[in-house]
Write an enzyme that holds these catalytic residues in place. Structure first.
Site, PDB file in Angstrom:
ATOM      1  CE  LYS A 193      -5.957  -1.047   8.561  1.00 29.20           C
ATOM      2  NZ  LYS A 193      -6.531  -0.608   9.829  1.00 29.20           N
ATOM      3  NE  ARG A 203      -2.662  -5.610  13.595  1.00 35.78           N
ATOM      4  CZ  ARG A 203      -2.808  -6.470  12.599  1.00 35.78           C
ATOM      5  NH1 ARG A 203      -2.383  -7.709  12.735  1.00 35.78           N
ATOM      6  NH2 ARG A 203      -3.397  -6.091  11.471  1.00 35.78           N
ATOM      7  CE  LYS A 215      -6.926  -6.322  13.108  1.00 33.32           C
ATOM      8  NZ  LYS A 215      -6.851  -4.905  13.524  1.00 33.32           N
ATOM      9  CE  LYS A 246      -2.776   1.578   8.746  1.00 36.36           C
ATOM     10  NZ  LYS A 246      -3.743   1.441   9.789  1.00 36.36           N
TER      11      LYS A 246
HETATM   12  C1  PBG Z   1      -6.835  -0.674  13.265  1.00 39.32           C
HETATM   13  C2  PBG Z   1      -5.684   0.171  12.849  1.00 39.32           C
HETATM   14  C3  PBG Z   1      -4.414  -0.365  12.603  1.00 39.32           C
HETATM   15  C4  PBG Z   1      -3.595   0.701  12.284  1.00 39.32           C
HETATM   16  C5  PBG Z   1      -4.370   1.870  12.336  1.00 39.32           C
HETATM   17  N1  PBG Z   1      -5.680   1.509  12.686  1.00 39.32           N
HETATM   18  C6  PBG Z   1      -3.899  -1.736  12.724  1.00 39.32           C
HETATM   19  C7  PBG Z   1      -4.642  -2.844  12.127  1.00 39.32           C
HETATM   20  O1  PBG Z   1      -5.411  -2.699  11.188  1.00 39.32           O
HETATM   21  O2  PBG Z   1      -4.458  -3.946  12.644  1.00 39.32           O
HETATM   22  C8  PBG Z   1      -2.152   0.513  11.957  1.00 39.32           C
HETATM   23  C9  PBG Z   1      -1.267   1.676  12.014  1.00 39.32           C
HETATM   24  C10 PBG Z   1       0.178   1.387  12.025  1.00 39.32           C
HETATM   25  O3  PBG Z   1       0.667   0.241  11.903  1.00 39.32           O
HETATM   26  O4  PBG Z   1       0.894   2.368  12.184  1.00 39.32           O
HETATM   27  N2  PBG Z   1      -8.084  -0.196  13.075  1.00 39.32           N
END
Ligand code: PBG
Length: 328
Positions: A193, A203, A215, A246
């Site tokens: 990720k 968000r 992050k 992702k």
């Molecule tokens: C956070 C999480 C995120 C997404 C899924 N779980 C956002 C992030 O890491 O800030 C993003 C999914 C998306 O943008 O569709 N645990």
């Protein structure tokens, strides 16, 4: 000319015969946002998506299942008053997430339920882990994630899905699940990720943007590919059942690489920003949303995705169904 590739594209039947990759609703997972209120709360940057009540999510689950979609990925949108530094609400057996899981399991049995394991929806800091003096503390976070996973398993999750990117969490979650007797509950690891700006609309959806900082100390650098190999090896060894890459399309090369370097099923997340781009361009008449959505998802299959998480899952399944009916 000895070679005329166009011969294999001449008719619809010939093209169907030689088609290399297929998109089917059974590969798709629909992410949804649940909240405590009866009325839907539209998410402006993701047209067609709203925060929904538990009963509306159950209805959506029924529709998804009737269209042959594999499952739902659940994300809770909590009020600020329910958030704290340690995401305590995530452990509440009667919390929003756990009640949503139970309602879906009871009312739409065959749906595969993926539940997000990370602190951010529950955290007053908007980070995936516990913040200690501007650091995200790995060791304080992992036991909380393991307990969160058990709470979700207890409520009926099929796959807990850690999206937090802490080190060692897959092992800790597997052990906690097994000790609690949930050895049949799977782990879909967000193994690869990236720290991506394409998560922006998500968000907004949860109002979960980090209150300070970014992050980058836990999510991966978009410049890196080799590091993906390290992450998937660890998560495989620690007991993951499914590995995710992702975001989706901008990381198709990573997806290909991961597909070639693991025997586990691989999932891709066509994330919120990708969906928002398609919607926004289509609203201005620049592209055809339906065609671009199906093409995006098919390209993810071609790149190596067995499973695709997409906000367009319902629309894609409806389009695929309509095309099938037309062909009959
Ligand atoms: C956070 C999480 C995120 C997404 C899924 N779980 C956002 C992030 O890491 O800030 C993003 C999914 C998306 O943008 O569709 N645990």
């Amino acid at each position: 000319m000895l070679q005329r590739p166009r011969r294999n594209r001449r008719t619809k039947a010939i093209r169907a015969m030689v088609q290399e990759n297929h998109l089917d609703p059974s590969h798709l997972v629909l992410p949804v946002f649940v909240h405590e209120h009866a009325e839907p709360h539209p998410i402006v940057s993701m047209p067609g998506h709203s925060r929904l009540s538990i009963s509306a999510i159950v209805e959506l689950g029924r529709r998804a299942r009737a269209l042959g979609i594999a499952g739902l990925a659940l994300f809770p949108a909590l009020g600020e008053d329910q958030k704290d530094t340690h995401g305590t609400e995530s452990l509440n057996p009667d919390g929003l997430m756990q009640r949503t899981i139970r309602a879906l399991k009871q009312q739409v049995r065959e749906l595969v339920l993926f539940t997000d394991v990370a602190l951010d929806p529950y955290s007053s800091d908007g980070h995936d882990g516990v913040v200690v003096e501007d650091r995200i503390d790995n060791e304080l976070t992992v036991p909380l994630l393991a307990r969160m996973a058990v709470a979700q398993a207890q409520a009926g999750a099929d796959f807990v899905a850690p999206s937090d990117m802490m080190d060692g969490r897959i092992f800790a979650i597997r052990r906690a699940l097994d000790e609690a007797g949930y050895y049949e509950v799977g782990i879909m690891s967000y193994a690869v990720k990236y720290a991506s700006a394409f998560y922006g609309p998500f968000r907004d959806a949860l109002d979960s943007a980090p209150r300070r900082g970014d992050k980058k100390t836990y999510q991966m650098d978009p410049a890196n590919l080799r590091e993906a190999g390290r992450e998937i090896k660890l998560d495989e060894d620690e007991g993951a059942d499914l590995l995710m890459v992702k975001p989706g399309l901008p990381y198709a090369d990573v997806l290909r690489f991961v597909r070639q370097n693991t025997t586990l099923p691989v999932a891709s997340y066509h994330v919120s920003g990708e969906y928002a781009m398609l919607k926004a361009a289509a609203e201005r008449g620049f592209i055809d949303f339906d065609k671009c959505l199906l093409e995006s998802l098919l390209c993810l299959r071609r790149a190596g995705a067995d499973v695709i998480f997409s906000y367009g899952a319902l629309e894609a399944a409806e389009l695929l169904r309509a095309a099938e009916l037309l062909a009959q």
